[in-house]
Enzyme design. Structure first.
Site, PDB file in Angstrom:
ATOM      1  N   ASN A 114     -12.639  14.825 -13.721  1.00 30.98           N
ATOM      2  CA  ASN A 114     -13.935  14.814 -14.392  1.00 30.98           C
ATOM      3  C   ASN A 114     -13.763  14.762 -15.911  1.00 30.98           C
ATOM      4  O   ASN A 114     -12.651  14.729 -16.431  1.00 30.98           O
ATOM      5  CB  ASN A 114     -14.747  16.044 -13.974  1.00 30.98           C
ATOM      6  CG  ASN A 114     -16.236  15.787 -13.961  1.00 30.98           C
ATOM      7  OD1 ASN A 114     -16.754  15.034 -14.773  1.00 30.98           O
ATOM      8  ND2 ASN A 114     -16.940  16.426 -13.033  1.00 30.98           N
ATOM      9  N   HIS A 161       5.928  29.158 -26.384  1.00 33.15           N
ATOM     10  CA  HIS A 161       7.012  29.500 -27.314  1.00 33.15           C
ATOM     11  C   HIS A 161       7.779  30.701 -26.780  1.00 33.15           C
ATOM     12  O   HIS A 161       7.205  31.556 -26.101  1.00 33.15           O
ATOM     13  CB  HIS A 161       6.448  29.875 -28.692  1.00 33.15           C
ATOM     14  CG  HIS A 161       5.761  28.757 -29.379  1.00 33.15           C
ATOM     15  ND1 HIS A 161       6.411  27.902 -30.234  1.00 33.15           N
ATOM     16  CD2 HIS A 161       4.476  28.332 -29.338  1.00 33.15           C
ATOM     17  CE1 HIS A 161       5.559  27.007 -30.693  1.00 33.15           C
ATOM     18  NE2 HIS A 161       4.374  27.246 -30.164  1.00 33.15           N
ATOM     19  N   LYS A 201      -8.501  34.549  -0.708  1.00 35.79           N
ATOM     20  CA  LYS A 201      -8.600  34.315   0.737  1.00 35.79           C
ATOM     21  C   LYS A 201      -7.641  33.193   1.133  1.00 35.79           C
ATOM     22  O   LYS A 201      -7.467  32.227   0.399  1.00 35.79           O
ATOM     23  CB  LYS A 201     -10.040  33.893   1.061  1.00 35.79           C
ATOM     24  CG  LYS A 201     -10.304  33.598   2.501  1.00 35.79           C
ATOM     25  CD  LYS A 201     -11.777  33.209   2.708  1.00 35.79           C
ATOM     26  CE  LYS A 201     -12.043  32.909   4.159  1.00 35.79           C
ATOM     27  NZ  LYS A 201     -13.440  32.551   4.398  1.00 35.79           N
TER      28      LYS A 201
END
Length: 110
Positions: free
Chosen positions: A10, A40, A108
């Site tokens: 998107n 870093h 889940k």
């Protein structure tokens, strides 16, 4: 950077390609997802952001990543995973599971 066949990305997603990014087939990447492959090392007190390093990000087939998700360096997201909107993914995600939160946690197994 590699994006698999039939994957949808998107608007306004951001890909930091200091390290390789691999996204599998048939994934859905929602609005404003950020893939960060660089960071870093921790340096001394004069300048804490030390030597730059990069790590790969991998996203498995069929995964759905919700809007405004941030994925940090070195993360492997399995196949068939759902990452809830607004999550920050700092650790690997198991196949066929739902993750949510900051940091993203297993919600889940599907």
């Amino acid at each position: 950077m590699e994006i698999g066949e039939d994957t949808f990305v998107n608007y306004e997603c951001w890909f930091n390609t200091a390290g390789k990014i691999t996204i599998g087939r048939m994934c859905n990447i929602a609005y404003k997802v950020t893939f960060i492959t660089s960071t870093h090392e921790i340096a001394d007190r004069v300048r804490r952001a030390g030597k730059p390093i990069s790590e790969e990000i991998t996203v498995g087939d069929g995964t759905w990543i919700g809007a405004n998700v941030t994925i940090l360096p070195g993360v492997n997201i399995g196949s068939g995973v759902i990452i809830a909107a607004g999550s920050v993914v700092v650790h690997d995600c198991e196949d066929n599971s739902i993750y949510a939160g900051n940091p993203a946690k297993l919600i889940k197994k599907l």
